[in-house]
Write an enzyme that holds these catalytic residues in place. Structure first.
Site, PDB file in Angstrom:
ATOM      1  N   SER A   9       7.161   2.958   8.756  1.00  0.00           N
ATOM      2  CA  SER A   9       5.955   3.145   7.468  1.00  0.00           C
ATOM      3  C   SER A   9       4.814   2.454   8.342  1.00  0.00           C
ATOM      4  O   SER A   9       4.848   1.214   8.719  1.00  0.00           O
ATOM      5  CB  SER A   9       7.109   1.759   6.606  1.00  0.00           C
ATOM      6  OG  SER A   9       6.382   1.476   5.436  1.00  0.00           O
ATOM      7  N   ASP A  36       3.834   3.984   2.080  1.00  0.00           N
ATOM      8  CA  ASP A  36       3.856   3.784   1.152  1.00  0.00           C
ATOM      9  C   ASP A  36       3.178   3.076   0.158  1.00  0.00           C
ATOM     10  O   ASP A  36       1.644   2.640   0.261  1.00  0.00           O
ATOM     11  CB  ASP A  36       4.843   2.676   1.288  1.00  0.00           C
ATOM     12  CG  ASP A  36       5.783   2.228   1.838  1.00  0.00           C
ATOM     13  OD1 ASP A  36       7.155   2.195   1.448  1.00  0.00           O
ATOM     14  OD2 ASP A  36       6.089   1.751   3.717  1.00  0.00           O
ATOM     15  N   MET A  38       1.371   1.950  -3.808  1.00  0.00           N
ATOM     16  CA  MET A  38       2.410   0.675  -4.932  1.00  0.00           C
ATOM     17  C   MET A  38       0.759   0.343  -5.309  1.00  0.00           C
ATOM     18  O   MET A  38      -0.177   0.713  -5.368  1.00  0.00           O
ATOM     19  CB  MET A  38       2.364  -0.584  -3.864  1.00  0.00           C
ATOM     20  CG  MET A  38       3.805  -0.411  -3.451  1.00  0.00           C
ATOM     21  SD  MET A  38       3.355  -2.232  -2.185  1.00  0.00           S
ATOM     22  CE  MET A  38       4.270  -1.411  -0.955  1.00  0.00           C
ATOM     23  N   HIS A  67       6.571   7.406  -0.421  1.00  0.00           N
ATOM     24  CA  HIS A  67       7.465   6.626  -1.014  1.00  0.00           C
ATOM     25  C   HIS A  67       6.159   6.006  -2.345  1.00  0.00           C
ATOM     26  O   HIS A  67       5.487   5.311  -2.035  1.00  0.00           O
ATOM     27  CB  HIS A  67       8.292   5.822  -0.434  1.00  0.00           C
ATOM     28  CG  HIS A  67       8.766   4.733  -0.567  1.00  0.00           C
ATOM     29  ND1 HIS A  67       9.372   3.890  -0.584  1.00  0.00           N
ATOM     30  CD2 HIS A  67       9.199   4.280  -2.412  1.00  0.00           C
ATOM     31  CE1 HIS A  67       9.645   3.013  -1.011  1.00  0.00           C
ATOM     32  NE2 HIS A  67      10.030   3.345  -2.336  1.00  0.00           N
ATOM     33  N   MET A  69       6.189   4.116  -4.964  1.00  0.00           N
ATOM     34  CA  MET A  69       6.175   2.035  -6.162  1.00  0.00           C
ATOM     35  C   MET A  69       5.325   2.670  -6.981  1.00  0.00           C
ATOM     36  O   MET A  69       4.817   1.918  -6.960  1.00  0.00           O
ATOM     37  CB  MET A  69       6.583   1.526  -5.441  1.00  0.00           C
ATOM     38  CG  MET A  69       7.640   1.860  -3.671  1.00  0.00           C
ATOM     39  SD  MET A  69       7.908   0.482  -3.144  1.00  0.00           S
ATOM     40  CE  MET A  69       6.702   1.717  -1.849  1.00  0.00           C
ATOM     41  N   ASP A 176      15.386   2.079   4.161  1.00  0.00           N
ATOM     42  CA  ASP A 176      14.361   1.688   3.159  1.00  0.00           C
ATOM     43  C   ASP A 176      14.262  -0.311   3.638  1.00  0.00           C
ATOM     44  O   ASP A 176      14.403  -0.229   2.886  1.00  0.00           O
ATOM     45  CB  ASP A 176      13.102   1.769   2.052  1.00  0.00           C
ATOM     46  CG  ASP A 176      12.044   1.438   3.096  1.00  0.00           C
ATOM     47  OD1 ASP A 176      11.072   1.252   3.788  1.00  0.00           O
ATOM     48  OD2 ASP A 176      10.863   2.178   1.940  1.00  0.00           O
TER      49      ASP A 176
HETATM   50  C1  DX5 Z   1       8.452  -2.083   0.958  1.00  0.00           C
HETATM   51  C2  DX5 Z   1       8.915  -0.531   1.301  1.00  0.00           C
HETATM   52  C3  DX5 Z   1       8.888  -0.286   2.488  1.00  0.00           C
HETATM   53  C4  DX5 Z   1       7.661  -1.345   4.292  1.00  0.00           C
HETATM   54  C5  DX5 Z   1       9.393  -1.935   4.851  1.00  0.00           C
HETATM   55  O1  DX5 Z   1       8.772  -1.649  -0.040  1.00  0.00           O
HETATM   56  O2  DX5 Z   1       8.353   0.780   1.387  1.00  0.00           O
HETATM   57  O3  DX5 Z   1       8.745   1.011   3.467  1.00  0.00           O
HETATM   58  O4  DX5 Z   1       7.175  -0.609   5.006  1.00  0.00           O
HETATM   59  O5  DX5 Z   1       8.879  -2.587   5.803  1.00  0.00           O
HETATM   60  P1  DX5 Z   1       9.684  -3.204   7.001  1.00  0.00           P
HETATM   61  O6  DX5 Z   1      10.456  -2.522   7.476  1.00  0.00           O
HETATM   62  O7  DX5 Z   1       9.175  -4.577   7.778  1.00  0.00           O
HETATM   63  O8  DX5 Z   1      10.902  -4.022   6.082  1.00  0.00           O
HETATM   64 ZN    ZN Z   2       8.775   2.269   1.829  1.00  0.00          ZN
END
Ligand code: DX5
Ligand code: ZN
Length: 218
Positions: A9, A36, A38, A67, A69, A176
Site C-alpha cells: 500500500s 488508497d 480517501m 481502493h 474510501m 487490508d
Molecule cells: C487503510 C488503508 C490501508 C492501509 C493499510 O484505510 O486502506 O490500505 O494502507 O496500512 P497498514 O498495512 O499499515 O495497516
Molecule cells: Zn486500502
C-alpha cells in the site's frame, strides 16, 4: 491453492520519494500497487487524489489496485480508469446502488471488488457475491495505516471462503490492514488470496526482502 498475491500500500510510502518507492515495488516480488483514495467524508482522513495517481501510473510497472474510501464512488470510476486503475474496489457502506456500480466498473474493463468495513458482516454479500470479482475485507477501520489488526477477521475470512465455495464462485479474497508475516500466514490459512501491506513493508529495513517473505506464504 494458487500463489497468493501481495499488494504493497503506497499510503505508507515516502511521498517525498515516491518514485524511489515505486521503483522498489517494481523490482520486488509484489504483484500489485495498492492505492488508497480517501475523501475526508467516508473516512476522516484525506490521502491523495488524481494528479498523484497519474504520477504513480507513469512509473508503476504493475497493476494498480485502487481502493476508494470515498462517498458516491460512482462519480469518479471512469476517471480512475483513465488514470490507470486495473482494479477498483468500492465500499459496500458507500454505495446505494452497489450492483450498478459493480457493472460500471466491469464495463470500464476493470476488475470489480466490494470492500467491507470491520463491522459489516459478510452475510450482506448473499445476493451480490456472484457479481463481485473480488471482496476486500478491512482488518482495521479504514482511514489510516499502521493500526492494530482486528483478530475477528480470521473468522470472517473463513465465513466468506465457505460462502464462495458453496456458490461455486471464484471470487478473490483480499485483506487490508495490519498485515505482517504472522497475520498474513493466518489469513492465508483462513482462505485469503491477496494481502495488502503498508507500514509492514515500507517501515521495514529491507522492504524487498519483506515482500519476498510475504510472497512465500502458502
Ligand atoms: C487503510 C488503508 C490501508 C492501509 C493499510 O484505510 O486502506 O490500505 O494502507 O496500512 P497498514 O498495512 O499499515 O495497516
Ligand atoms: Zn486500502
Amino acid at each position: 491453492m494458487n500463489n497468493i498475491l501481495i499488494a504493497p500500500s503506497l499510503l505508507a510510502a515516502d511521498f517525498a520519494n515516491l518514485q524511489r518507492d515505486i521503483e522498489m515495488v517494481n523490482a520486488s516480488d509484489a504483484d500489485w500497487f495498492h492505492i488508497d483514495v480517501m475523501d475526508g467524508h467516508f473516512v476522516p482522513n484525506i490521502s491523495f487524489g488524481m494528479p498523484v495517481i497519474e504520477a504513480i501510473n507513469r512509473h508503476a510497472k504493475k497493476p494498480l489496485d485502487v481502493h476508494l474510501m470515498i462517498e458516491k464512488p460512482e462519480r469518479y470510476l471512469a476517471e480512475f480508469k483513465k488514470l490507470g486503475a486495473t482494479n477498483i474496489t468500492v465500499h459496500y457502506e458507500a454505495c446505494t446502488h452497489l450492483h450498478r456500480t459493480l457493472q460500471q466498473i466491469k464495463d470500464l474493463g476493470c476488475l470489480a471488488g466490494v470492500v467491507l468495513n470491520p463491522a459489516t458482516p459478510v452475510s450482506v454479500l448473499e445476493e451480490i457475491l456472484p457479481d463481485c470479482e473480488m471482496v476486500l475485507l478491512m482488518s482495521v477501520n479504514p482511514g489510516y495505516g499502521g493500526q492494530k489488526f482486528i483478530e475477528s477477521t480470521y473468522d470472517k475470512v473463513r465465513k466468506l471462503r465457505s460462502m464462495i465455495q458453496e456458490k461455486g464462485l471464484n471470487t478473490l479474497i483480499e485483506i487490508d490492514g495490519g498485515v505482517n508475516q504472522e497475520t498474513g500466514q493466518k489469513l492465508v490459512d483462513a482462505g485469503a488470496d491477496i494481502l495488502i501491506a503498508g507500514s509492514y513493508v515500507f517501515g521495514a529495513k529491507d522492504p524487498i526482502e519483506t515482500i519476498a517473505n510475504l510472497k512465500k506464504i502458502k
